[in-house]
Design an enzyme around this catalytic site. Structure first.
Site, PDB file in Angstrom:
ATOM      1  N   SER A 117       0.804  -1.231   0.000  1.00 11.05           N
ATOM      2  CA  SER A 117       0.000   0.000   0.000  1.00 11.05           C
ATOM      3  C   SER A 117       0.834   1.277   0.000  1.00 11.05           C
ATOM      4  O   SER A 117       0.325   2.342  -0.334  1.00 11.05           O
ATOM      5  CB  SER A 117      -0.963   0.018   1.190  1.00 11.05           C
ATOM      6  N   LYS A 154       0.771   4.406   6.944  1.00 13.88           N
ATOM      7  CA  LYS A 154       0.094   5.275   5.980  1.00 13.88           C
ATOM      8  C   LYS A 154       0.565   6.710   6.183  1.00 13.88           C
ATOM      9  O   LYS A 154       1.156   7.060   7.202  1.00 13.88           O
ATOM     10  CB  LYS A 154      -1.437   5.227   6.167  1.00 13.88           C
TER      11      LYS A 154
END
Length: 196
Positions: A117, A154
């Protein structure tokens, strides 16, 4: 007629035994040129901090040897990512990777990445992240967050409509942290160790 002898051992020649800096006999050893400064530094530290070797200070000697082994040469010449240029053989300094990657040692930890990701930020599956808990998480920083009990890496974003955890891969959706969600930021990512 007197015969002159050249070379070899001659009586009375050379430094007297025990007259060196350490008060003991010496031995000639071949050391790679790139390691001469490291050995000199180690010997200087040995002389200043440890003195004569004894059973009580073997741990100190061992610790200094480990410390010297952790220092890597840092060359002053920069590597060109375009056309090549002649490299310098000049070592500017010795670099301790702990000092470079974890200056806040007591608040730093490592985590291994699982997943893709954050691929476009240069963080790949299997990479090791260096995370510092002492850095304040701010928008734009890559963070390690525990979202509803599950760890994720993230980019932090705070908007008018709430807090988001953003991936760096278009195949993954943005994560909006809902009012009912429980989020704890463990730390800010400062480095990524990627092996080829």
């Amino acid at each position: 007629m007197q015969v002159l002898s050249h070379g070899g051992k001659r009586n009375g020649a050379g430094r007297k035994k025990g007259s060196g800096a350490f008060g003991e006999a010496t031995k000639v050893v071949r050391i790679p040129e790139s390691q001469v400064d490291t050995v000199k530094l180690w010997l200087q530290n040995y002389k200043e901090q440890v003195g004569e070797a004894s059973l009580e200070n073997l741990d100190a000697i061992s610790g200094m040897m480990e410390e010297a082994a952790q220092l890597l040469p840092l060359y002053s010449h920069k590597v060109v990512a375009g056309f090549p240029s002649p490299a310098d053989d000049f070592i500017e300094d010795r670099l301790d990777l702990n000092e470079k990657l974890a200056p806040n040692h007591s608040s730093t930890f490592l985590l291994k990445v699982q997943g893709e990701s954050m691929r476009d930020a240069g963080i790949f599956d299997g990479d090791i992240l260096v995370v510092d808990r002492s850095i304040t998480p701010r928008p734009g920083k890559i963070v390690i967050a525990a979202l509803d009990g599950e760890l994720t890496v993230k980019r932090l974003d705070i908007r008018n409509d709430g807090t988001y955890l953003l991936p760096e891969n278009p195949d993954y959706p943005d994560i909006k942290v809902g009012a009912e969600s429980e989020m704890v930021i463990w730390g800010v990512v400062t480095s990524c160790i990627h092996q080829f």
